[in-house]
Motif scaffolding. Structure first.
Motif, short mmCIF file in Angstrom:
data_model
loop_
_atom_site.label_atom_id
_atom_site.label_comp_id
_atom_site.label_asym_id
_atom_site.label_seq_id
_atom_site.Cartn_x
_atom_site.Cartn_y
_atom_site.Cartn_z
N GLY A 158 76.88 108.05 -37.94
CA GLY A 158 75.77 107.43 -38.67
C GLY A 158 76.07 106.01 -39.12
N LEU A 159 76.91 105.33 -38.39
CA LEU A 159 77.25 103.95 -38.74
C LEU A 159 76.34 103.00 -37.96
CD1 LEU A 159 79.48 102.85 -40.62
CD2 LEU A 159 80.87 102.44 -38.60
N ASN A 160 75.03 103.19 -38.13
CA ASN A 160 74.09 102.41 -37.31
C ASN A 160 72.90 101.94 -38.12
OD1 ASN A 160 73.04 104.88 -37.75
ND2 ASN A 160 72.82 105.48 -35.61
N ASP A 161 73.15 101.70 -39.39
CA ASP A 161 72.07 101.21 -40.25
C ASP A 161 72.15 99.68 -40.31
OD1 ASP A 161 69.96 101.20 -41.96
OD2 ASP A 161 70.90 102.45 -43.51
N VAL A 162 71.05 99.07 -40.77
CA VAL A 162 71.07 97.63 -41.04
C VAL A 162 70.83 97.47 -42.52
CG1 VAL A 162 69.93 95.42 -40.62
CG2 VAL A 162 70.23 97.05 -38.75
N SER A 163 71.68 96.70 -43.19
CA SER A 163 71.53 96.49 -44.62
C SER A 163 71.05 95.07 -44.86
CB SER A 163 72.89 96.72 -45.28
OG SER A 163 72.83 96.34 -46.62
N VAL A 164 69.89 94.96 -45.52
CA VAL A 164 69.29 93.63 -45.75
C VAL A 164 69.45 93.28 -47.22
CG1 VAL A 164 67.18 92.26 -45.64
CG2 VAL A 164 67.63 93.99 -43.89
N GLU A 165 70.01 92.10 -47.48
CA GLU A 165 70.24 91.69 -48.87
C GLU A 165 69.08 90.84 -49.37
OE1 GLU A 165 73.73 89.34 -49.51
OE2 GLU A 165 73.29 89.15 -51.65
N PHE A 166 68.36 91.36 -50.35
CA PHE A 166 67.23 90.64 -50.93
C PHE A 166 67.64 89.97 -52.24
CE2 PHE A 166 64.94 93.51 -48.17
CZ PHE A 166 63.86 92.77 -47.74
N GLU A 167 67.08 88.78 -52.46
CA GLU A 167 67.25 88.13 -53.76
C GLU A 167 65.90 88.26 -54.46
OE1 GLU A 167 68.59 83.85 -53.84
OE2 GLU A 167 66.88 83.79 -55.20
N ILE A 168 65.80 89.25 -55.35
CA ILE A 168 64.51 89.55 -55.99
C ILE A 168 64.39 88.75 -57.28
CG2 ILE A 168 63.09 91.39 -56.98
CD1 ILE A 168 63.46 91.57 -53.92
N THR A 169 63.28 88.05 -57.43
CA THR A 169 63.09 87.22 -58.62
C THR A 169 62.83 88.12 -59.84
OG1 THR A 169 60.78 86.97 -58.02
CG2 THR A 169 62.27 85.21 -57.38
N SER A 170 63.09 87.56 -61.04
CA SER A 170 63.11 88.39 -62.25
C SER A 170 61.74 88.94 -62.61
CB SER A 170 63.67 87.58 -63.42
OG SER A 170 62.80 86.49 -63.69
N ASN A 171 60.67 88.41 -62.02
CA ASN A 171 59.33 88.92 -62.35
C ASN A 171 58.95 90.14 -61.52
OD1 ASN A 171 59.28 87.34 -60.00
ND2 ASN A 171 57.09 86.99 -60.19
N ARG A 172 59.79 90.54 -60.58
CA ARG A 172 59.41 91.63 -59.68
C ARG A 172 60.40 92.79 -59.68
NH1 ARG A 172 55.65 90.80 -55.72
NH2 ARG A 172 55.76 93.05 -55.65
N PRO A 173 60.61 93.40 -60.85
CA PRO A 173 61.53 94.55 -60.86
C PRO A 173 61.05 95.68 -59.95
CG PRO A 173 60.34 94.38 -62.95
CD PRO A 173 60.06 93.14 -62.19
N ASP A 174 59.73 95.71 -59.67
CA ASP A 174 59.23 96.76 -58.77
C ASP A 174 59.82 96.63 -57.37
OD1 ASP A 174 57.52 94.33 -58.74
OD2 ASP A 174 56.45 95.40 -57.14
N CYS A 175 60.29 95.43 -57.02
CA CYS A 175 60.89 95.23 -55.69
C CYS A 175 62.38 95.53 -55.68
CB CYS A 175 60.64 93.82 -55.19
SG CYS A 175 58.94 93.59 -54.67
N LEU A 176 62.92 95.95 -56.83
CA LEU A 176 64.32 96.39 -56.83
C LEU A 176 64.35 97.87 -56.44
CD1 LEU A 176 65.54 94.61 -60.09
CD2 LEU A 176 66.19 94.05 -57.75
N SER A 177 63.58 98.22 -55.42
CA SER A 177 63.49 99.61 -54.99
C SER A 177 63.07 99.66 -53.53
CB SER A 177 62.46 100.35 -55.85
OG SER A 177 61.16 99.89 -55.55
N VAL A 178 63.45 100.74 -52.88
CA VAL A 178 63.07 100.90 -51.47
C VAL A 178 61.56 100.98 -51.35
CG1 VAL A 178 63.30 102.35 -49.42
CG2 VAL A 178 65.24 102.10 -50.99
#
Lengths: 796, 339
Positions: A158-178
């Motif tokens: 299962g070593l076949n995922d892609v991990s994307v690093e997001f820089e989420i701005t402080s006004n969007r805590p809802d985007c700190l989630s899948v």
């Protein structure tokens, strides 16, 4: 926020390549910093099955394995590990394979026996025991996965995922989630997205029988939901959970703890798990910490709590710092039986202050401090209980304890497409706007738009305009020129600044930029008197270090530092200027004055006192003023006087104010700065000159009649300043004087020790006609008389 | 006598041939044409001639004299030309030796770029204004929609003087002063120092410069912002410069954007400098938040505005290819002399 693309695909199917996905999400407002393809640095590694293990003929600690890799003849591979047996499935790095860390594996001989590859350990694949708890660290990774010889290792483990690093701005805590990012991704690609609705069955039981929750401070805790799981079986999580946590940058710990982290990542709602055994009185109190209370947090550190901090406590003591970190004592252990889940909504500002004060910023606190949605608590705890059931690691009670605010009115904001277009400068149709808004869960009803509760950032029409703009495309907004004529000009201060810059560069000075904060020790370095007012600086409460802890009250130390630095770099000469600011305190609760200053620093290149004086004169000349220069005697407005050579320093006075000081650096100060040659400095109070009414220049007719020139030379007392003689001559000659020019000063042989010889050339001219010899001689007679009265002995 | 004249003429010509410098030529002129010269001697004998002979001989003598004079003049011109040529040859210089002039000083590279930007905006009708560096919390944060404990304060580690006074962390503080002090229409640019508690390294400094731009008027749109940015950046970087806007968040603008410019290094193809993106981040921008307008006493239902701010160090470093921010504050003359 690191997003696992596999996880994302639970909610929305993305076809785009990782690079394209990152670009597209960035352009709709979820900025991507980068992405990582798991196992990208592993190539040509497959699953192999050990057929036989035989001793190595030349070595006691090596063995020779025959390995089935799914195709052709079995491969012979030599290994030093002792944990392989016939029948084991293992990762095999084939001839010409790549492993993490730039390792390249090739066929070769080990102690004379051919080895066609390498059997790999966890570490050699860049993994740890946390990723595969059943494997050992010091030996070959014996696979317990559903795989067969020849399978590519990426798929096998299962070593076949892609991990994307997001820089989420402080006004969007809802985007700190899948789920939050899934919603954004679906909106970006106009794909269907449904809010997940978790469910679970649970075992019958009233949670109130075994747990009580009391919110004592409902300002700092809006909602608190407690869930209960009986008879838990602590163990490792299944592979898919471990994989997803790993791709999200979290370390798997055990199934119950992993579930809390999994839910936090999926829903953006931090969760906590307590061991019910250690909640004294079976009661949870959400309250402020008491004076003197401490808690040992999960990281093993003892924390001192203070009354403004919110804690979760049992009837006796704090068991967690609310929204920041749990206590070690009530944490989940291998023998935990019953677990209490917490899903709560704490006040963002309070969590932020507490985390800051305790010096620990956690995944939990960084979410809470941005402000979370109280409505997010319930789906999260249901999801956690659902996962317990799914994993079969305990018996969740089918009731939860929900305290605090349960419902609140949905926010609505005015929706006026005409206004949005006039604000953005676009022509987007109402329908198009509605489409964009509905994709992100907004609900348009006539001229209002209902905002989903998780969008804590939406407050007014401008916010709605931004939502429309980001899906319409910022780069689709047209260009439209500003209308109207505006008359712009430089202010008097800027004009002064530019003039000074041009004069200074014409004088051969190089401009420098120095820090406005300095070390208080710099005042000692320039020998500032102990009682000087300049030692009272605006002081920074939280400086980076003492060197940068006070705002300078004088620009000269900064100049000295730069002269010193260049001298020590063996630069043979330096000629520098800075247009800087001083920060002069007024009163403690008021802002300081910030006057503009010009400083000059010189050494080498034949510079002497008169070089720096000449520069100061030229600068004042360019500004259009003619100050008087003299040696300060107990009447100096500049406390920096003490950094100068006492016999080689002068001030310039204009309109009754001392506006500049300049001279040679005191040898002791030069020594302090490590400058091994004579150096010269000047400081001009520019600010005070900006307001001066400097007369406009007017044309004077060119002379029509010839001038008469006479020289006068004298021997006079050495301590009479030349400026005094000059002034006297000017007065004596009267209106026909054009210019007095000093052409010689001599001390030495043939002149008595306390005397000097001085000679001037006097140019006289009349605007009304040619000056006669008689007129010129009469003027000279007055000059000589005046000089004689001063005690000067005239020479013929 | 006539023969004697002709003989003098011939002799003069013959002697003239041999002459190589101006002193000899002068001797020759004196010898033949001077008061005591040969021709004069003959002329003195004219009185002994008959009235018939006199005009004939006189004419002949004059013609010989003018012949000699012409020849002497011609020779003089030749000699002068030769002498001049010789002198020019002797005066040949090594033109590669260094020139002599009073040395001019130089402006700091950041100042050069700052003036360039200021001048662009003056040309577009923007006043250049300044604001205090030591500032009240209100102007730096609260009026800009950043209340106490707002998470945005974390992104700007601030130096504090008292609980209420700080070193401004952004030039946006000047927006508030300007909106309080002036009535729309407002078009200003405000460059200046800002302070953040970052340890100094190749890309960070606790002191750096920002340039703030603010426009407030009736009917200001985001399209005006896009146009102003394009106009400014094309003047700064050239007509071919390309930008893009990305949605972002700043508490004092809504909508907010980050503005990227095509990578200086690779021109958009993607390289290590732009992390393969083809663009590098340049500045933050947006429409002034209605709350900020309101805080400053401007009615957001009547007026709108845009603002943006960029870092002078970043622009300067990009323009000159400087790879270490520290160089800008070390003031090493070997560095300053390069601009």
């Amino acid at each position: 926020m690191n997003l696992s693309m596999k996880w994302l695909s639970d909610f929305v199917k993305i076809d785009a390549e990782p690079k394209k996905f990152c670009y597209d999400l960035t352009m709709t407002g979820s900025k991507v910093e980068g992405y990582e393809i798991e196992g990208e640095n592993i190539k040509n590694v497959v699953v192999g099955k050990i057929l036989s293990v035989t001793p190595h003929e030349n070595s006691d600690h090596l063995v020779v394995c025959q390995v089935d890799v799914g195709s052709g003849e079995p491969l012979q591979i030599v290994t030093g590990a002792s944990n392989v047996n016939a029948g084991d499935l293992v990762p095999v790095a084939l001839d010409g394979s790549d492993l993490p860390g730039g390792v390249h594996i090739k066929k070769g001989k080990l102690r004379g026996v051919e080895s066609c590859g390498m059997l790999c350990s966890l570490g050699e694949l860049g993994l740890t025991k946390h990723d595969f708890p059943y494997a050992i660290e010091d030996g070959i990774f014996i696979l317990q996965e559903d795989c067969k010889p020849g399978d590519d290792i990426h798929d096998a483990i299962g070593l076949n995922d892609v991990s994307v690093e997001f820089e989420i701005t402080s006004n969007r805590p809802d985007c700190l989630s899948v789920i939050g990012l899934a919603r954004e991704a679906a909106a970006t690609y106009a794909l269907p997205f449904e809010e997940p609705k978790p469910e679970y069955n649970g075992v019958p039981g009233n949670i109130s029988d075994s747990l009580g929750v009391v919110i004592e401070n409902d300002a700092l805790c809006k909602r608190y939901i407690g869930g209960m799981v009986k008879n838990v079986k602590i163990g490792p999580s299944p592979r898919w959970i471990r994989e997803r946590l790993r791709a999200s940058g979290l370390r798997p710990i055990n199934n119950l703890v992993d579930i809390t982290n999994y839910v936090m990542l999926e829903y953006g709602q931090p969760m906590h798990a307590f061991d019910a055994r250690f909640i004294v009185g079976n009661e949870i109190h959400v309250r402020n910490a008491k004076e003197g209370e401490t808690i040992t947090t999960l990281d093993g550190t003892v924390r001192e709590l203070s009354p403004e901090m919110l804690v979760i406590a049992d009837t006796e003591k704090p068991v967690a710092v609310a929204g920041v970190m749990g206590g070690e004592y009530s944490g989940i252990m291998d023998d935990t039986v019953d677990v209490i889940f917490e899903s709560a909504c704490f006040d963002g500002a309070s969590v932020r202050r507490t985390a800051k004060k305790l010096g620990m910023r956690t995944d939990s606190s960084s979410r809470f401090e941005k402000g979370l949605d109280p409505e997010g608590c319930m789906p999260a705890i249901i999801r956690a209980l659902q996962l317990v059931e799914l994993l079969g690691c305990g018996e969740p009670l089918n009731t939860v304890l929900d305290c605090g605010q349960k419902r609140h009115e949905k926010k609505t904001v005015d929706f006026d497409p005409g206004w949005i277009n006039s604000f953005l400068g676009t022509e987007i149709s109402r329908d198009e706007m509605v489409t964009y808004l509905e994709r992100i869960g907004f609900d348009v009803v006539l001229n209002k738009v209902r905002i989903p509760s998780f969008r804590i950032d939406i407050e007014g029409e401008a916010d709605v305009a931004e939502e429309v703009a980001r899906f319409y495309g910022y780069n689709s907004i047209p260009c439209s020129e500003l209308k109207g004529v505006a008359n712009a000009k430089l202010s008097p201060a800027q004009n002064m600044q530019r003039k000074l810059e041009s004069v200074c560069t014409a004088l051969g000075l190089y401009e420098i930029e120095t820090f406005s904060f300095i070390s208080p020790k710099y005042y000692d370095k320039i020998n500032l008197p102990a009682d000087s007012k300049l030692r009272e600086s605006v002081t920074i409460k939280n400086p980076l270090g003492e060197d940068t802890s006070v705002m300078r009250t004088t620009v000269l130390p900064s100049m000295c530092e730069v002269l010193s630095r260049n001298y020590n770099l063996r630069t043979p000469e330096a000629a520098l200027f800075e247009l800087g600011t001083e920060y002069l305190p007024t009163s403690p609760d008021k802002l300081p004055n910030e006057p503009a200053r010009l400083s000059i620093g010189l050494y080498g290149g034949g510079a002497d006192f008169y070089t720096v004086k000449g520069m100061v004169e030229e600068i004042f000349g360019a500004i259009g003023i003619e100050p008087e220069y003299y040696a300060p005697e107990g009447d100096c407005a500049f406390d920096e006087l003490s950094m100068f050579h006492p016999g080689r320093v002068a001030v310039a006075e204009y309109n009754g104010r001392q506006v500049a000081i300049f001279g040679e650096m005191h040898p002791a100060v030069a020594e302090t700065y490590g400058i091994g040659t004579r150096a010269y400095c000047a400081k001009i109070n520019v600010e005070e000159l900006i307001g001066e009414q400097i007369p406009e220049k007017t044309y004077k007719p060119l002379p029509k009649y010839p001038a008469a020139t006479r020289d006068v030379s004298m021997i006079c007392a050495d301590d009479i300043p030349v400026a005094k003689l000059e002034k006297l001559i000017k007065t004596a000659v009267g209106p026909v004087l054009e210019k007095v020019k000093l052409f010689d000063v001599y001390r030495g042989e043939q002149i008595a020790g306390d005397k000097k010889s001085v000679a001037f050339s006097i140019v006289m001219r009349s605007a009304d006609g040619t000056l006669t010899d008689a007129q010129a001689d009469a003027a000279m007679k007055r000059v000589k008389k005046a000089l004689s009265e001063l005690g000067a002995e005239l020479r013929s | 006598m006539k023969q004697a004249l002709e003989k003098i003429g011939l002799a003069a010509k013959a002697e003239l041939e041999k002459i190589s410098d101006s002193a000899e030529l002068e001797n020759l002129r004196v010898k033949f044409l001077g008061k005591k010269g040969e021709l004069t001697a003959i002329m003195k004998q004219m009185a002994t001639l008959s009235a018939e002979e006199r005009p004939i001989i006189g004419q002949a003598a004059n013609s010989v004299r003018s012949e000699i004079e012409e020849a002497v003049a011609k020779k003089a011109a030749e000699l002068k030309a030769l002498a001049s040529e010789r002198k020019l040859k002797e005066e040949k210089l090594d033109v590669t030796l260094p020139g002599k002039a009073p040395r001019l000083g130089k402006l700091h590279p950041m100042d050069v770029v700052m003036h360039e930007i200021e001048d662009i905006f003056i040309g577009m009708g923007f006043d250049i204004v300044a604001g205090p560096e030591v500032e009240y919390d209100y102007y730096n944060f609260e009026a800009l929609n950043i209340p106490p404990d707002h998470p945005a304060r974390d992104t700007q580690d601030t130096f504090f003087i008292t609980d209420n006074i700080l070193l401004r962390s952004q030039t946006s503080s000047v927006q508030v002063h300007v909106m309080e002090d002036r009535k729309p229409p407002i078009r200003i640019l405000s460059p200046g120092r800002v302070y953040r508690s970052d340890a100094i390294d190749a890309t960070h400094s606790p002191i750096f410069h920002q340039i703030e731009c603010l426009v407030v008027d009736k009917g200001i749109t985001m399209a005006n912002l896009v146009d102003t940015l394009n106009m400014f950046l094309k003047r700064l970087y050239g007509e071919e410069c390309k930008i893009r806007l990305r949605p972002h968040h700043f508490p004092f603008t809504e909508p907010s954007a980050e503005v990227d410019i095509v990578c200086f290094n690779c021109g958009g193809k993607g390289c290590s400098m732009c992390k393969g993106e083809g663009y590098v981040e340049l500045l933050g921008a947006g429409m002034v938040h209605p709350k900020v307008l309101k805080n400053c006493g401007i009615d957001p239902s009547v007026y709108s505005g845009f603002a943006f701010g960029l870092g002078l160090e970043r622009v300067t470093m990009g323009k000159y290819g400087i790879n270490d921010l520290r160089l800008l504050y070390e003031n090493d003359l070997r560095f300053l002399d390069q601009f």
